[in-house]
Every structure is written in C-alpha cells, then in structure tokens.
Motif scaffolding. Structure first.
Motif, short mmCIF file in Angstrom:
data_model
loop_
_atom_site.label_atom_id
_atom_site.label_comp_id
_atom_site.label_asym_id
_atom_site.label_seq_id
_atom_site.Cartn_x
_atom_site.Cartn_y
_atom_site.Cartn_z
N GLY A 161 -8.33 2.40 6.87
CA GLY A 161 -8.91 3.60 6.30
C GLY A 161 -8.96 4.75 7.29
N MET A 214 -4.62 10.67 11.92
CA MET A 214 -3.27 10.15 11.71
C MET A 214 -2.47 10.03 13.01
SD MET A 214 -3.38 9.51 8.59
CE MET A 214 -1.68 9.10 8.25
N THR A 249 -2.89 1.35 9.71
CA THR A 249 -3.73 2.54 9.55
C THR A 249 -4.24 2.67 8.11
OG1 THR A 249 -1.77 3.92 9.12
CG2 THR A 249 -2.55 3.80 11.39
N SER A 250 -3.43 2.24 7.15
CA SER A 250 -3.88 2.27 5.76
C SER A 250 -4.97 1.24 5.51
CB SER A 250 -2.69 2.01 4.84
OG SER A 250 -3.10 1.99 3.48
N TYR A 251 -4.83 0.06 6.10
CA TYR A 251 -5.81 -1.01 5.89
C TYR A 251 -7.12 -0.74 6.63
CZ TYR A 251 -2.30 -3.85 3.54
OH TYR A 251 -1.37 -4.34 2.65
N TYR A 299 -0.67 6.64 13.38
CA TYR A 299 0.42 6.55 12.42
C TYR A 299 1.61 7.39 12.88
CZ TYR A 299 3.07 7.54 8.15
OH TYR A 299 4.07 7.72 7.23
N ILE A 326 3.04 2.43 2.20
CA ILE A 326 3.10 3.17 3.46
C ILE A 326 4.52 3.68 3.70
CG2 ILE A 326 3.67 1.23 4.97
CD1 ILE A 326 0.94 3.71 5.83
N VAL A 328 0.82 -1.22 0.00
CA VAL A 328 0.00 0.00 0.00
C VAL A 328 0.85 1.26 0.00
CG1 VAL A 328 -1.98 -1.11 1.09
CG2 VAL A 328 -0.20 -0.09 2.53
#
Length: 329
Positions: free
Chosen positions: A304, A308, A300-302, A311, A189, A187
């Motif tokens: 959504g 932040m 955090t990307s998975y 992260y 990251i 993704v």
C-alpha cells in the motif's frame, strides 16, 4: 515506514501477549513500555520493557486478512526455522527466541518474543552519517564473514525451508520467479515489461542455474539494516524470514554488482573471502537482480505504498538489466 501489512497492536493487546509469554508478574503496569520500530516494511516490531525492566523484542506477522505475496505466506514460521538452524549450526550472533505463539488464539497472526539487541542498526547508522567510511567498510567485511558462515549450512532440498522443496535450483528459482510474476499480474502492476518477456529472458539464461548443485542456507535479505553494530562489530543478525535453500550468489550483499544505490559489494566480498565472480556466477547474479527488481516493484502494491520511489527505482533497474541482456523497449 507505513505498510498495510504491519500488524500494530494497542497496549492492552500487548499486555495480553506479554502475560501469555512471560506470566502475569511480567506484565508492565506503567505506560511507555512498548516502542514500535518503524523502519521495516512487512512485520510490526517492538521493543518491550517487561515488568522487571528487562527489554525484549517482539515481532508480529501481518493480520490474517491482508493480502501478501505468495512467498510471504507463513513466512514467520520459516524465520523461526532459519533462526534455529543458524543458532544450532553456526556461531553467527542471532537473538534467542524466548517465546513463539503460532496458535492465533489471542491474536490473528503468528508472533514471537526474542532477546533485545542493545546496539545500533548498522544500515541506519551508516545512512544517517554516524559512521566513518572506514567503520562502514569494516562493518560490511564483518557482515560478509558472517554471511559466509550462514551459507555453510546445507539443506535437504532447494527452495523453502519448510514443506516440500525442489530437486534442482533451476526448478526452485523458476518457481519463485513465476510466483513473483503471478503476484504482479494479480494486482495489475506495470513492470514496464510484459511478464512473458521477463519469463522468456530468465528461461533463455536458466542453464547457468544448473551449476548450483548443493542447497545452501541463504538469507536473501541480509542488508546493513538487518544487522546490529556495536563497537565496530556486527553483534546481531535479524529478519531471517526470507531465508531459503539456494545459491549464495543470491545474497543481498552482492546486489551492487549489478545495481546502483545499494550497499557496496567490495567490502562484503572481502569479508566473505570472494575475490570475484566466475562467468557462471556473474550470469546467475544478473538473474537474481532481475528477480529482485521485479519483486521490489510488485510488493509496493501489496504494501500500500504511497511514495513511489521504490517502484520507480525497480522499474529503472529492470530496464537496465534487460538492456544488458540485449532487450530494449
């Protein structure tokens, strides 16, 4: 908390699930029978009041089409296995599974009903200031004692509870960490460090992992928010989906040894009966903290996430840990 992995359902679908599990006479007729818990990040979870008023808990895995981390595939099935092991081999309070449906016949995901624990969420109560300092410390001592009992369960291999495992902990941990890095690369990251730098640091210090020779059941994710408190005692441990066979030094109760902003390790260690860490354990704990910071950033990307803060915290933790091992950017 909002997460794209949460498989929330409307009342009509929940009624179908209740009927399948408990029969038509237990299907609630009135509205307001379902209360969704919102503090988790992965699964959807509900308190359900059945037709006769009995409260039960329902947990639903993510929908089939949502991307999850490599380690999260079929994770609810691993949770059911972890609960079985703890119930059968310890006196640790774990809710009984009342019905599990892994067929995907009426829903595109695994789900199960279990006993509802009528108690406060320990971590939430502490964070909201509803507990005294003494009550918080007593709760973590209790959590340490229970975690030690869970860790007495010996597995047939290192790594996942279900399917093929590994003969050594070094192999198992290395595979898990590699999955985390590849999930992040998939993704795009930004971890603040090139994945090859993180690979090299773990490889350079991996010798200490060979000191772990017996695969123990470890929860990995047993925080205050995954335990229930009543009358000053932990009366329920929930969310076992990340359990594996590995090294007890990887348990979440020890995270603050390396990282600030997490539950204090000292009362947990007192309850566990752990006076301190040996040099090998200390070195291993730092590797586990690197893995934790890495997956915190990647997931955090998975999920959504729009906020932040998690992260950013993960990036700060990685910088700190790498600096402690002599690496700066």
């Amino acid at each position: 908390m909002h997460s794209i992995t949460k498989n929330s359902q409307d009342d009509a679908q929940l009624r179908r699930m209740i009927e399948r599990a408990f029969g038509a006479d237990q299907v609630p007729q009135d509205d307001g029978f379902a209360h969704e818990f919102t503090h988790g990040w992965f699964n959807a979870a509900y308190r359900i009041d059945l037709g006769d008023g009995t409260p039960v808990a329902l947990k639903i895995a993510p929908p089939a089409g949502v991307a999850v981390l490599t380690r999260e595939h079929d994770m609810m099935r691993a949770e059911l296995e972890a609960m079985r092991l703890v119930i059968e081999q310890t006196d640790v309070p774990v809710p009984a599974v009342l019905y599990a449906d892994l067929s995907h016949e009426i829903l595109d995901a695994d789900y199960f009903f279990m006993d509802f624990i009528d108690a406060d969420n320990f971590g939430i109560a502490a964070a909201e200031g509803r507990l005294t300092r003494a009550e918080i410390e007593a709760g973590f001592r209790d959590l340490g004692r229970l975690n030690r009992e869970i860790n007495q369960i010996v597995g047939p291999h290192f790594g996942p509870l279900l399917g093929e495992g590994f003969g050594t902990w070094r192999e198992a941990f290395g595979a898990m960490f590699e999955d985390m890095l590849r999930d992040g690369e998939a993704v795009g990251i930004d971890l603040g460090w090139h994945p090859d730098q993180l690979r090299a640091v773990v490889a350079d210090h991996a010798d200490v992992l060979d000191d772990v020779t017996e695969p123990r059941l470890i929860e990995v994710d047993l925080w205050g928010k995954n335990s229930m408190l009543r009358d000053g005692r932990i009366v329920g441990i929930v969310d076992h989906e990340r359990a594996i066979y590995g090294d007890p030094i990887m348990e979440a109760g020890l995270t603050s040894i390396d990282l600030e902003g997490f539950d204090e390790a000292e009362p947990f260690m007192q309850g566990y009966g752990m006076a301190g860490l040996t040099p090998s354990e200390r070195a291993r704990r730092r590797l586990y903290s690197i893995a934790l910071a890495t997956v915190m950033a990647v997931e955090t990307s998975y999920r959504g996430h729009v906020d932040m803060s998690t992260y950013n915290l993960a990036r700060e933790c990685l910088d700190q840990l790498m600096a402690e091992l002599g690496h700066t950017r």
